[in-house]
Design an enzyme around this catalytic site. Sequence first.
Site, short mmCIF file in Angstrom:
data_model
loop_
_atom_site.label_atom_id
_atom_site.label_comp_id
_atom_site.label_asym_id
_atom_site.label_seq_id
_atom_site.Cartn_x
_atom_site.Cartn_y
_atom_site.Cartn_z
N GLU A 184 3.94 3.19 10.06
CA GLU A 184 4.76 2.00 10.55
C GLU A 184 5.44 2.16 12.02
O GLU A 184 6.77 1.67 12.27
CB GLU A 184 5.80 1.77 9.47
CG GLU A 184 5.23 1.49 8.10
CD GLU A 184 6.26 1.34 6.91
OE1 GLU A 184 6.08 0.56 6.19
OE2 GLU A 184 7.23 2.04 6.93
C1 TNX Z 1 6.44 2.05 3.17
S1 TNX Z 1 4.89 4.26 2.76
C2 TNX Z 1 7.02 3.08 3.76
C3 TNX Z 1 8.23 3.64 3.64
C4 TNX Z 1 9.00 2.46 2.74
C5 TNX Z 1 8.20 2.15 1.60
C6 TNX Z 1 8.84 1.38 0.46
C7 TNX Z 1 5.23 4.77 4.16
C8 TNX Z 1 4.36 5.51 4.75
N1 TNX Z 1 6.11 3.83 4.62
O1 TNX Z 1 8.98 3.70 4.84
O2 TNX Z 1 10.19 3.07 2.26
O3 TNX Z 1 7.15 1.56 2.01
O4 TNX Z 1 8.09 1.20 -0.59
#
Ligand code: TNX
Length: 539
Positions: free
Chosen positions: A343
């Site tokens: 992300e």
């Molecule tokens: C996605 S999974 C994220 C996290 C969040 C999560 C909450 C991932 C690699 N990144 O930063 O905590 O969703 O479900």
Amino acid sequence: MTTSNFTKSFIALVLFIAIVGCTETKKKRVINFPKTDLVMENMIPKPLKVIPTNGGFPLDEFTAIYTSKNATGFEAVAKFLAKKIKGKTGLDIPVNVGEVPNMETVIYINQSDSLDLKGDEAYQLYITQDSIILNANTDEGAFRGIQTLRQIIPETSTDTLAPNKIWPVPTGKIIDNPQFEYRGSMLDVARHFFSVEDVKKYIDLLAYYKYNVLHLHLTDDQGWRIEIKSWPLLTEVGGSTEVGGEAGGFYTQEEYKDIVAYAAERHITIVPEVDMPGHTNAASVSYPFLNGNGKKPELYEGTQVGKSTFDTRKDTVYAFIDDVIREISAITPGPYFHIGGDESHVTKKKDYIYFVEKVEKIVQKHGKTMIGWDEIGQADVAASSISHFWSSKKNALSAVAKGMKIIMSPAKKAYLDMQYDSLSKHGLHWAAFIPTDTAYVWHPEEYEGIPLENILGIEAPLWSETISDIGELEYLAFPRAIGYSELGWTMKENRDWESYKVRLGNQAPFLDRMNVKYYPSPLIDWKKSKYSYKEIQKD
Ligand code: TNX
């Protein structure tokens, strides 16, 4: 001496005579207890093969444990077992005291080079009315084997004509080894901090279900949780906050080493994660030169993602990352270093790729294998690095095309922070609602077209935006984490919900004894505990 003490001493004397050679009297040890039909019903993950023989091994105060001499780590495994037997039954079982007495009512943990043992974690259990023999190649295999044994020791002793209490262990033969070499869970200690004690409790629970990895998500926008001696503000400033404005916290390197050692005693590898180039607000507030989003960084206690990034074009940023990876790698005996990489919405794609490729080299320089969330598949990374599949099939398949191994954590199926249903007290539902059956009834072996030969294993991540104490953590993790242990260990053809559901219901006495505040899923017929966990010594 009271009558009962006298009776006990007399019986002990008779048994002593029996054990030291009078073979005629041996049979006395096994006559007075009922056959047991426990067999499969307590075991999770389900072993490869179980051949029950419908008798009982009399675990009692006369049982002793022995191990092969000079077999590395075997005595430690035996002592671990003795401690757990004590916790469950109150029995004090000696380990390697004196000579092995004719293998009678003995638990023998044996190092074996048998070719039937497939890999380091494989084990065989031969349980008869006289002895329990556990064969394994390594202490790791022996450790997995004693978990099976712990699970089939009954919760309560049987009323028999015998004067002493007996816990009849079901007899039979168990041949077992895991399907996947990587069977993990993840704790997000960044969004909310969890104490060393909480992490140890989670490790204990994972070990019972034969997990072998705990991934610690140590840094994020809301907090930096691991002491870095060369950059002290990371914890001083970046460690001071958490989601919701609570206190934050961090592990000193000594505390982290303590967690690593505790996990190692349970044959669990710690995988540290420093999430970057996104999810880095806490680091950038501590040292603003790291920041690449063009804004003045401020401490953040919300739950949005994708706003932060390191400046990927500064040499000083890589010097900083080198220090962080060096210090953490030096106190992490396991082979992996997780760089996050998810992300990074405010990092330009070309900068992201440049960053991941540079950081991969730093990880390799410090002797570790890089793991990154599936976005790293966009960069030109080595086949030896590992892609952690959470969301993008496309990214995971481009990692496969590079020959990389994949860790399976698809959010829709394997995220422990997803709510069970719309009434769940904690958790999110951006990916799905994941009730207890949905968590179990899917096949990591054939998910989204990722070839089985590329799958290193499975991991169940627990993100902590909505949970701030161990009870809330347990509510989301249990019972689902128990099901993921079976998806990782047991082959697809040996798994089925109807069998699993019964075995899961039978975990209640253990979970109660461990004071685990699990979600009592209405899909499961939870076995009643005869006593509450408070009344007996904890495991
Ligand atoms: C996605 S999974 C994220 C996290 C969040 C999560 C909450 C991932 C690699 N990144 O930063 O905590 O969703 O479900």
